[in-house]
Design a protein around this motif. Structure first.
Motif, PDB file in Angstrom:
ATOM      1  N   THR A  72       0.862  -1.180   0.000  1.00  0.00           N
ATOM      2  CA  THR A  72       0.000   0.000   0.000  1.00  0.00           C
ATOM      3  C   THR A  72       0.901   1.233   0.000  1.00  0.00           C
ATOM      4  O   THR A  72       2.076   1.156   0.383  1.00  0.00           O
ATOM      5  CB  THR A  72      -0.912   0.047   1.254  1.00  0.00           C
ATOM      6  OG1 THR A  72      -0.097   0.233   2.414  1.00  0.00           O
ATOM      7  CG2 THR A  72      -1.753  -1.217   1.386  1.00  0.00           C
ATOM      8  N   TRP A 122      -9.802  -2.214   1.845  1.00  0.00           N
ATOM      9  CA  TRP A 122     -10.517  -0.971   1.559  1.00  0.00           C
ATOM     10  C   TRP A 122     -10.383  -0.600   0.079  1.00  0.00           C
ATOM     11  O   TRP A 122     -11.362  -0.223  -0.571  1.00  0.00           O
ATOM     12  CB  TRP A 122     -10.018   0.157   2.450  1.00  0.00           C
ATOM     13  CG  TRP A 122     -10.683   1.466   2.169  1.00  0.00           C
ATOM     14  CD1 TRP A 122     -10.140   2.549   1.557  1.00  0.00           C
ATOM     15  CD2 TRP A 122     -12.038   1.802   2.450  1.00  0.00           C
ATOM     16  NE1 TRP A 122     -11.051   3.549   1.443  1.00  0.00           N
ATOM     17  CE2 TRP A 122     -12.249   3.113   1.994  1.00  0.00           C
ATOM     18  CE3 TRP A 122     -13.100   1.117   3.046  1.00  0.00           C
ATOM     19  CZ2 TRP A 122     -13.462   3.767   2.110  1.00  0.00           C
ATOM     20  CZ3 TRP A 122     -14.312   1.782   3.156  1.00  0.00           C
ATOM     21  CH2 TRP A 122     -14.491   3.076   2.692  1.00  0.00           C
ATOM     22  N   ALA A 123      -9.168  -0.717  -0.456  1.00  0.00           N
ATOM     23  CA  ALA A 123      -8.960  -0.406  -1.876  1.00  0.00           C
ATOM     24  C   ALA A 123      -9.766  -1.353  -2.758  1.00  0.00           C
ATOM     25  O   ALA A 123     -10.355  -0.927  -3.766  1.00  0.00           O
ATOM     26  CB  ALA A 123      -7.474  -0.494  -2.216  1.00  0.00           C
ATOM     27  N   MET A 124      -9.827  -2.624  -2.372  1.00  0.00           N
ATOM     28  CA  MET A 124     -10.605  -3.591  -3.142  1.00  0.00           C
ATOM     29  C   MET A 124     -12.093  -3.245  -3.093  1.00  0.00           C
ATOM     30  O   MET A 124     -12.789  -3.277  -4.110  1.00  0.00           O
ATOM     31  CB  MET A 124     -10.394  -5.003  -2.609  1.00  0.00           C
ATOM     32  CG  MET A 124     -11.164  -6.070  -3.372  1.00  0.00           C
ATOM     33  SD  MET A 124     -11.020  -7.706  -2.635  1.00  0.00           S
ATOM     34  CE  MET A 124     -11.992  -7.502  -1.152  1.00  0.00           C
ATOM     35  N   CYS A 126     -13.434  -0.344  -2.636  1.00  0.00           N
ATOM     36  CA  CYS A 126     -13.666   0.871  -3.433  1.00  0.00           C
ATOM     37  C   CYS A 126     -13.601   0.585  -4.932  1.00  0.00           C
ATOM     38  O   CYS A 126     -14.368   1.133  -5.708  1.00  0.00           O
ATOM     39  CB  CYS A 126     -12.644   1.946  -3.066  1.00  0.00           C
ATOM     40  SG  CYS A 126     -12.887   2.626  -1.426  1.00  0.00           S
ATOM     41  N   ASP A 127     -12.657  -0.267  -5.320  1.00  0.00           N
ATOM     42  CA  ASP A 127     -12.441  -0.561  -6.737  1.00  0.00           C
ATOM     43  C   ASP A 127     -13.427  -1.591  -7.281  1.00  0.00           C
ATOM     44  O   ASP A 127     -13.776  -1.553  -8.451  1.00  0.00           O
ATOM     45  CB  ASP A 127     -11.002  -1.057  -6.931  1.00  0.00           C
ATOM     46  CG  ASP A 127     -10.614  -1.133  -8.386  1.00  0.00           C
ATOM     47  OD1 ASP A 127     -10.861  -0.166  -9.123  1.00  0.00           O
ATOM     48  OD2 ASP A 127     -10.053  -2.181  -8.768  1.00  0.00           O
ATOM     49  N   GLN A 128     -13.836  -2.507  -6.434  1.00  0.00           N
ATOM     50  CA  GLN A 128     -14.735  -3.601  -6.847  1.00  0.00           C
ATOM     51  C   GLN A 128     -15.972  -3.606  -5.935  1.00  0.00           C
ATOM     52  O   GLN A 128     -16.065  -4.421  -5.021  1.00  0.00           O
ATOM     53  CB  GLN A 128     -14.011  -4.954  -6.728  1.00  0.00           C
ATOM     54  CG  GLN A 128     -12.715  -5.048  -7.481  1.00  0.00           C
ATOM     55  CD  GLN A 128     -12.943  -5.146  -8.974  1.00  0.00           C
ATOM     56  OE1 GLN A 128     -13.925  -5.707  -9.414  1.00  0.00           O
ATOM     57  NE2 GLN A 128     -12.026  -4.596  -9.740  1.00  0.00           N
ATOM     58  N   PRO A 129     -16.927  -2.723  -6.168  1.00  0.00           N
ATOM     59  CA  PRO A 129     -18.090  -2.622  -5.277  1.00  0.00           C
ATOM     60  C   PRO A 129     -18.850  -3.934  -5.085  1.00  0.00           C
ATOM     61  O   PRO A 129     -19.494  -4.120  -4.051  1.00  0.00           O
ATOM     62  CB  PRO A 129     -18.977  -1.581  -5.955  1.00  0.00           C
ATOM     63  CG  PRO A 129     -18.074  -0.801  -6.835  1.00  0.00           C
ATOM     64  CD  PRO A 129     -16.976  -1.740  -7.248  1.00  0.00           C
ATOM     65  N   THR A 131     -17.728  -6.565  -4.138  1.00  0.00           N
ATOM     66  CA  THR A 131     -17.175  -7.282  -2.990  1.00  0.00           C
ATOM     67  C   THR A 131     -17.735  -6.783  -1.655  1.00  0.00           C
ATOM     68  O   THR A 131     -17.437  -7.366  -0.608  1.00  0.00           O
ATOM     69  CB  THR A 131     -15.636  -7.172  -2.969  1.00  0.00           C
ATOM     70  OG1 THR A 131     -15.263  -5.788  -2.841  1.00  0.00           O
ATOM     71  CG2 THR A 131     -15.017  -7.764  -4.228  1.00  0.00           C
TER      72      THR A 131
END
Length: 186
Positions: A72, A122-124, A126-129, A131
């Motif tokens: 990160t 958190w990034a996942m 945000c990037d892949q709703p 999930t």
């Protein structure tokens, strides 16, 4: 063997970590014979594992290097290897070969690792709703990272004790020469 035959500078990272798989005595004999450098400070690893790697590198005459091992942005560059005066990649690698690298920055910790896992999640999210329904599983992250951390401690203690009792060994295949070309593509 490709790297060794061409005398390219490379290192073994995570020397005292089970994360990269199980180890046996032959692995460490191979490291002693072929590898010019050891990662002696990893920004995500237990300080005792970094210390054990530093001691082994010193005993075997290996160059020590460091890196943040961050997945990160929060940890990037917080653990590093510096070569004073190096202006190019070639000068940096020549400085490492000559033993002029200076290691700095933070070691890892359970809290740091757990925080990084949460940042990745958190990034996942945000990037892949899609999930988002998995979010309740994030409550298990501290237990997962604690289990991993305890396994790393066990692994390090086992191998550090075993290798700490062996006598000093010299580099076997090639001595580092700070004048060697880095073989970087121009």
């Amino acid at each position: 063997m490709y790297l060794t035959e061409r005398k390219l500078f490379f290192s073994v990272n995570h020397v005292f970590s089970g994360l990269t798989g199980s180890r046996d005595d032959e692995d460490f004999r191979w490291f002693a014979s072929y590898v010019p450098a050891f990662e002696t400070r990893n920004g995500q690893m237990w300080p005792a594992a970094n210390s054990a790697a530093r001691r082994l590198a010193k005993r075997l005459g290996k160059v020590g290097i460091a890196g943040s091992d961050s997945h990160t942005i929060a940890g990037v560059g917080r653990t590093y290897t510096e070569v004073a005066g190096a202006r190019t990649a070639e000068e940096f690698l020549a400085g490492l070969r000559a033993g002029r690298g200076v290691i700095g920055g933070a070691h890892g910790s359970y809290a740091k690792l757990t925080a990084d896992v949460y940042r990745i999640i958190w990034a996942m999210l945000c990037d892949q709703p899609w999930t988002l329904p998995l979010m309740p599983l994030t409550a298990l992250v501290p237990a997962f990272t604690a289990g991993h951390w305890l396994n790393e401690i066990r692994f390090c203690r086992k191998w550090a004790a075993k290798l700490g009792s062996e006598e000093k060994q010299a580099r076997l295949l090639w001595q580092l020469d700070s004048g060697l070309e880095t073989n970087l593509a121009s």
